[in-house]
Write a protein that holds these residues in place. Structure first.
Motif, PDB file in Angstrom:
ATOM      1  N   VAL A   1       5.615   0.016 -12.099  1.00 22.04           N
ATOM      2  CA  VAL A   1       4.955   1.235 -12.189  1.00 22.04           C
ATOM      3  C   VAL A   1       5.930   2.061 -11.255  1.00 22.04           C
ATOM      4  CG1 VAL A   1       2.988   2.480 -11.594  1.00 22.04           C
ATOM      5  CG2 VAL A   1       2.881   0.096 -11.675  1.00 22.04           C
TER       6      VAL A   1
ATOM      7  N   ASP B   1       4.534  -5.397 -10.800  1.00 22.59           N
ATOM      8  CA  ASP B   1       3.182  -6.195 -10.194  1.00 22.59           C
ATOM      9  C   ASP B   1       3.126  -7.551 -10.756  1.00 22.59           C
ATOM     10  OD1 ASP B   1       2.589  -5.969 -12.707  1.00 22.59           O
ATOM     11  OD2 ASP B   1       0.935  -4.630 -12.571  1.00 22.59           O
TER      12      ASP B   1
ATOM     13  N   GLU C   1       0.877  -1.074  -0.095  1.00 27.51           N
ATOM     14  CA  GLU C   1       0.067  -0.104   0.021  1.00 27.51           C
ATOM     15  C   GLU C   1       0.677   1.347  -0.107  1.00 27.51           C
ATOM     16  OE1 GLU C   1      -3.856  -0.308   2.715  1.00 27.51           O
ATOM     17  OE2 GLU C   1      -2.009  -1.445   3.672  1.00 27.51           O
TER      18      GLU C   1
ATOM     19  N   LYS D   1       2.797   9.982  -9.707  1.00 27.69           N
ATOM     20  CA  LYS D   1       2.959   8.807 -10.476  1.00 27.69           C
ATOM     21  C   LYS D   1       3.579   8.989 -11.663  1.00 27.69           C
ATOM     22  CE  LYS D   1      -0.037   4.969 -11.963  1.00 27.69           C
ATOM     23  NZ  LYS D   1      -1.245   4.456 -12.351  1.00 27.69           N
TER      24      LYS D   1
ATOM     25  N   PHE E   1       6.974   5.721  -8.969  1.00 28.36           N
ATOM     26  CA  PHE E   1       6.311   6.675  -8.517  1.00 28.36           C
ATOM     27  C   PHE E   1       7.605   7.712  -7.783  1.00 28.36           C
ATOM     28  CE2 PHE E   1       3.281   3.569  -7.745  1.00 28.36           C
ATOM     29  CZ  PHE E   1       1.954   4.320  -8.111  1.00 28.36           C
TER      30      PHE E   1
ATOM     31  N   CYS F   1       3.399  12.069  -3.496  1.00 27.49           N
ATOM     32  CA  CYS F   1       3.821  10.977  -4.376  1.00 27.49           C
ATOM     33  C   CYS F   1       3.122  11.283  -5.794  1.00 27.49           C
ATOM     34  CB  CYS F   1       3.319   9.803  -3.904  1.00 27.49           C
ATOM     35  SG  CYS F   1       3.082   8.151  -4.853  1.00 27.49           S
TER      36      CYS F   1
ATOM     37  N   VAL G   1      -2.458   5.682  -2.822  1.00 27.44           N
ATOM     38  CA  VAL G   1      -2.309   5.870  -4.218  1.00 27.44           C
ATOM     39  C   VAL G   1      -2.255   4.562  -5.052  1.00 27.44           C
ATOM     40  CG1 VAL G   1      -0.308   6.822  -5.621  1.00 27.44           C
ATOM     41  CG2 VAL G   1      -0.856   7.841  -3.632  1.00 27.44           C
ATOM     42  N   TYR G   2      -1.733   3.596  -4.076  1.00 23.25           N
ATOM     43  CA  TYR G   2      -1.467   2.305  -4.794  1.00 23.25           C
ATOM     44  C   TYR G   2      -1.835   1.327  -3.614  1.00 23.25           C
ATOM     45  CZ  TYR G   2       0.464  -1.235  -7.982  1.00 23.25           C
ATOM     46  OH  TYR G   2       0.993  -2.218  -8.518  1.00 23.25           O
ATOM     47  N   ASP G   3      -2.626   0.618  -4.085  1.00 24.59           N
ATOM     48  CA  ASP G   3      -3.019  -0.996  -3.268  1.00 24.59           C
ATOM     49  C   ASP G   3      -3.083  -2.203  -4.073  1.00 24.59           C
ATOM     50  OD1 ASP G   3      -3.838  -2.718  -1.303  1.00 24.59           O
ATOM     51  OD2 ASP G   3      -5.705  -1.223  -0.827  1.00 24.59           O
ATOM     52  N   ASP G   4      -2.245  -3.187  -4.197  1.00 26.05           N
ATOM     53  CA  ASP G   4      -2.224  -4.220  -4.757  1.00 26.05           C
ATOM     54  C   ASP G   4      -1.503  -5.318  -4.495  1.00 26.05           C
ATOM     55  OD1 ASP G   4      -3.209  -5.580  -6.933  1.00 26.05           O
ATOM     56  OD2 ASP G   4      -2.875  -4.152  -8.418  1.00 26.05           O
TER      57      ASP G   4
END
Lengths: 290, 134
Positions: free
Chosen positions: B61, B55, B8, B86, B63, B84, B16-19
């Motif tokens: 990706v 990923d 996260e 992207k 940042f 942050c 911003v990002y959660d994966d």
């Protein structure tokens, strides 16, 4: 029984009150919308930061413990940051949080309590009755920006490290939904070590980069800042939500009053007409008889 | 397939990002480091720099982070940062202007604090430009 003229007057004044409450409701609703998305967005950050810090606190061996984590119960001074609204007309919002704070103070009579007020209403209440008010920010709660929070946080941390006080609590109103908000308090200093998943930690010691001390040095002020700021945002959101609900109720009540008054106005008017008719008829009858 | 873990990336404004991802590379204050699944528990401070996430589909990706902290615990990584940006969302013109003004401020060399501020601003601008030009 009021005369028709008097009734008409009160209908008029209630209508204008209704307009005002309606306008206030709309203002509160639009402000709520703005601040609500912000509070929800920053909640994740604050929660995660709290999580990281409590992991950090629990993984440092006690002999190496940083002064900011050590209990200073020997210092019988508690500082309280209280966040209230500047204005009333928002239901029980102010009263609830003030009562929660007052109760806490009563439970901790063995300690010296020092209050820091953000918001006019809290200051107004606690300025009577011999409470020690250390600081009062007369600016609007709305305009209490992150920079001010930063200054306040660094003053508080310095004071704590110098041993001026043993505990720091913050009292605010947590926003749940637009109909639900609860007065809440958090102990900011020393940091609460609950909510720690000890099982996970037991797996292995943390690696700290560059060092635990330096991370604490940098993370801690940030934690206090984000917590205070989050509490202000939560309180603001609750305040607008409370005001909106209070104003909706007020507008409805004004509408009901207007309806009632209109009915009695019609009744009064009808009565005058009947009375006048009766007078004419009885006058005419008297003439015929005579 | 390689083992994966959860990450996260969170700023005060949003998540911003959660994966679930395969690996990340971040720039710590002591130098950059990579993280794969089953990494040892760690808390590190980050410097202004680039965070690269690869990923599950091996897509990367990137940042630009303005400092922050990272916690690695039982295949859960949390990155906390003030701002942050992207990859692909960099305002190049603005970053250029910031770089120029920071360089100008550095030439004047004011007091210690101001110098540090200018240095930090320059680093921020440079990181953004690096992200934009690849």
């Amino acid at each position: 029984m009021l005369s028709t003229k008097e009734i008409k007057q009160s209908i008029r004044s209630i209508s204008s009150i209704k307009q005002i409450t309606r306008a206030m409701e709309m203002v509160a609703a639009s402000r709520l919308k703005k601040v609500e998305s912000r509070v929800l967005a920053s909640r994740a950050y604050t929660e995660r930061m709290q999580q990281v810090l409590s992991h950090l606190a629990s993984s440092i061996p006690s002999e190496r413990s940083h002064p900011l984590f050590t209990q200073k119960e020997s210092v019988p001074v508690i500082k309280i940051v209280l966040i209230t609204a500047d204005k009333g007309l928002c239901g029980a919002y102010n009263n609830n949080i003030i009562q929660t704070t007052a109760k806490f103070i009563k439970e901790n009579t063995g300690n010296t309590i020092k209050l820091i007020h953000i918001g006019k209403k809290g200051n107004l209440y606690f300025s009577k009755g011999g409470y020690t008010i250390e600081k009062y920010y007369p600016e609007n709660v709305e305009k209490f920006g992150y920079n001010q929070v930063k200054t306040l946080a660094s003053q508080l941390i310095d004071g704590y490290e110098a041993g001026e006080f043993g505990q720091l609590h913050i009292f605010f109103t947590k926003f749940k939904t637009t109909m639900q908000y609860s007065p809440t308090s958090i102990r900011l200093l020393p940091i609460e070590k609950d909510a720690i998943k000890t099982k996970v930690i037991a797996k292995g010691e943390y690696i700290f980069e560059p060092s635990a001390e330096q991370i604490i040095e940098h993370l801690f002020p940030k934690y206090i800042e984000t917590q205070i700021y989050q509490c202000i945002l939560e309180s603001l959101t609750s305040e607008y939500a409370a005001r909106r609900v209070a104003m909706i109720a007020a507008t409805e009540n004004a509408g009901e009053m207007i309806d009632e008054l209109t009915r009695s106005y019609n009744k009064a008017r009808q009565e005058t007409i009947t009375k006048e008719l009766l007078e004419v008829i009885s006058g005419a009858e008297a003439l015929i008889k005579g | 397939m390689a083992k994966t873990f959860k990450i996260e990336v969170i700023t005060p404004e949003k998540v911003v990002y959660d994966d679930t991802v395969q690996s990340i590379t971040a720039e710590g204050t002591e130098g950059s480091f990579g993280v794969l699944a089953d990494h040892a528990s760690m808390i590190a401070e980050l410097q202004t720099g680039i965070l690269t996430i690869s990923d599950v589909n091996n897509k990367t990706v990137r940042f630009a982070l303005d400092g922050g902290f990272v916690e690695i615990l039982a295949n859960n990584v949390i990155v906390l940062t003030d701002t942050c940006t992207k990859e692909g969302e960099v305002d190049v013109e603005k970053a250029m202007a910031e770089k120029a003004s920071a360089e100008k401020a550095l030439l004047k060399v004011g007091s210690g604090v101001e110098k540090e501020k200018a240095k930090a601003a320059l680093k921020r601008a440079n990181t953004l430009l690096k992200l934009a030009n690849k």
